[in-house]
Scaffold this active site. Sequence first.
Site, short mmCIF file in Angstrom:
data_model
loop_
_atom_site.label_atom_id
_atom_site.label_comp_id
_atom_site.label_asym_id
_atom_site.label_seq_id
_atom_site.Cartn_x
_atom_site.Cartn_y
_atom_site.Cartn_z
N ARG A 99 15.85 -6.31 9.00
CA ARG A 99 14.90 -7.49 8.43
C ARG A 99 13.72 -7.04 9.35
O ARG A 99 13.62 -6.60 10.50
CB ARG A 99 15.46 -8.66 9.47
N THR A 377 13.11 -12.17 -3.89
CA THR A 377 13.94 -11.21 -3.02
C THR A 377 14.81 -10.60 -4.17
O THR A 377 14.56 -10.99 -5.21
CB THR A 377 14.98 -12.31 -2.25
N THR A 395 14.09 -8.31 0.80
CA THR A 395 12.86 -9.11 0.22
C THR A 395 11.62 -8.78 0.80
O THR A 395 11.51 -8.12 1.85
CB THR A 395 13.28 -10.67 0.71
N ASN A 397 9.85 -11.43 0.59
CA ASN A 397 9.69 -13.17 0.90
C ASN A 397 8.94 -13.66 -0.52
O ASN A 397 9.97 -13.76 -1.45
CB ASN A 397 8.92 -13.42 2.08
N ASP A 419 8.71 -17.25 7.10
CA ASP A 419 10.15 -17.47 7.47
C ASP A 419 10.55 -18.12 8.66
O ASP A 419 11.54 -18.76 9.28
CB ASP A 419 11.24 -16.56 7.01
N SER A 448 16.61 -15.83 8.33
CA SER A 448 16.69 -15.59 6.86
C SER A 448 17.79 -16.36 6.14
O SER A 448 18.71 -17.02 6.92
CB SER A 448 17.08 -14.13 6.57
N GLY A 470 15.59 -17.74 -1.93
CA GLY A 470 15.05 -18.45 -0.65
C GLY A 470 16.10 -19.20 -0.08
O GLY A 470 17.35 -18.77 0.01
#
Length: 566
Positions: A99, A377, A395, A397, A419, A448, A470
Amino acid sequence: MRTQYNFKISFLPLLLLSLFISFSCDNNSRFYNGMVSSAHPIASKIGLDILKSGGNAFDAAVAVHFALSVVYPNAGNIGGGGFLVYRLNDGEIGTLDFREKAPENSFRDMYIDNIDGKMEVNDKKSKIGHLASGIPGSVDGMVKIYEKFSNLEWDKLLDPSIKVAREGFEVTEKQAKGLNNVKESLLKANDHEIPFIRESEWKQGNLLIQENLAQTLEEIKESKRDGFYKGKVAELIINEMISGGGIITQSDLDNYSSVWRNPIVGYFKNHKIISMGPPSSGGIALVQLLNGAEQLETKSYNHNSAEYINTISEIESRVYADRATHLGDPDFFNVPQKSLLDKNYLTNRFSEIKSEIKTPSSKVKEGSFVGYESDETTHFSIVDKYGNAVSVTTTINGGYGSKVVVEGAGFLLNNEMDDFSVKPGYPNMFGLVGGEANAIEPNKRMLSSMTPTIIEKNDKLLMVLGTPGGSTIITSVFQTILNVIDYGMDMQKAVDAKKFHHQWLPDVLVVEKTTLSDELSNELSQIGHNIVKRSSLGRMDCILINEDGSLEGGADKRGDNIALGY
Ligand code: DON
């Protein structure tokens, strides 16, 4: 049912297209050696070729990831991040967290501006442009996966993507539409030439050539991690930040590191659920949801009936209320994981739900514990001939991320900073709210919803699944699992089945356009549901492993997704 070919009019592109259609529509195709299900036919094909040439699921995952960065630029990436969940053929399980992280120069109120004399959230800044980006994690993640698990040469995993980037590929109809829709925002965010802009409209079959991206991938091929986080590409990223007012520095790139983490493990009936833990909310929320479905015996209702939809949405609302308060990056916030998954806690949490009563979200609060213990994503699922399984969701986003393409390097940067909870209670682009647990802090990972998941039954691999979407990711994965385990659907039907979603706030029931008959709609409205229709929910990529060991794909027809096996 096999697609018929008319050989008189067939020529290569048509034949290729027909082949793809035959794969994607033939729900009953079963394969015994390996399978790749991803968001784009070229990426699935590249992954399948890697499996056929002796690569394992991890080799294929790395190759598919880089392929998606070329052929699915709205979400596939090297400028974003994601999560891997794996299960080896001997039952070993694990996850990799790659991430994005908040840059060192980020701070809690960085998206709050003085607007007309009032200090308010300026949410454009967290969504579009240079300030929206977290430090990318994908390339570090791919290198870590490669170093721990791969069979093949690194070069072999990049070469096919470099070729497609350099020679171009034909965009699909859906991609052409997407590129046309995003043209204005891309033009606003970039003052240099980018390959996603054409003077005339994009049409299906137009070639998308990405020479700068090909060069960046060459650098990564040559120097692995250093090909992105150091040297020429890093320099281009920093130049882009300086010219656009971004805050990612060379020190951010130097210090980025993905992390091997323990998976979330839970049980649903006689199935073991293996999924992603914090900084994703996906695994914890999924296990909570499945616990609710088991406890309230939702299987006894007809699939997608009013009782079913209301009961499931009541469970979802409570789970998302917990998410908003209790979940964040475990390296920064003490996530009460054990309490959130505790059987007694969950029994109490769902005990008041009634199939015929809708609780207003204002009356649903997060659960409390005695004390704290120490919309782009893409997902792909792969199983190899050795029986290893990987489930990867990745992703940037939003669609095309921050819309910023790094000049000279040809890839899009994420807008993952959105996020974070930019202000307590202020909804992000998916309407999700949060507080302290997910506030911005330097080097912290934003919470996430990505839920790459693997399921075992009787100690054997049963399913590999995941999706973009999402906030709706968790509920789409949840409902797809129920469709297979409780409603006996095959993998493709479970993916095709209409989905719905409730996330506590806003207090709306999101449904796919044709999910509800008028009668069902009235029934749900009468008990207090505010129904909002969406054209589609989820783009699942799943693999089901049958009793005889055969592999059955479920690739979402809502996208260009395709499962290829051999
Ligand atoms: O990590 C998350 O939860 C989001 N950034 C995922 C975004 C997403 O799925 C958008 N796709 N449609």
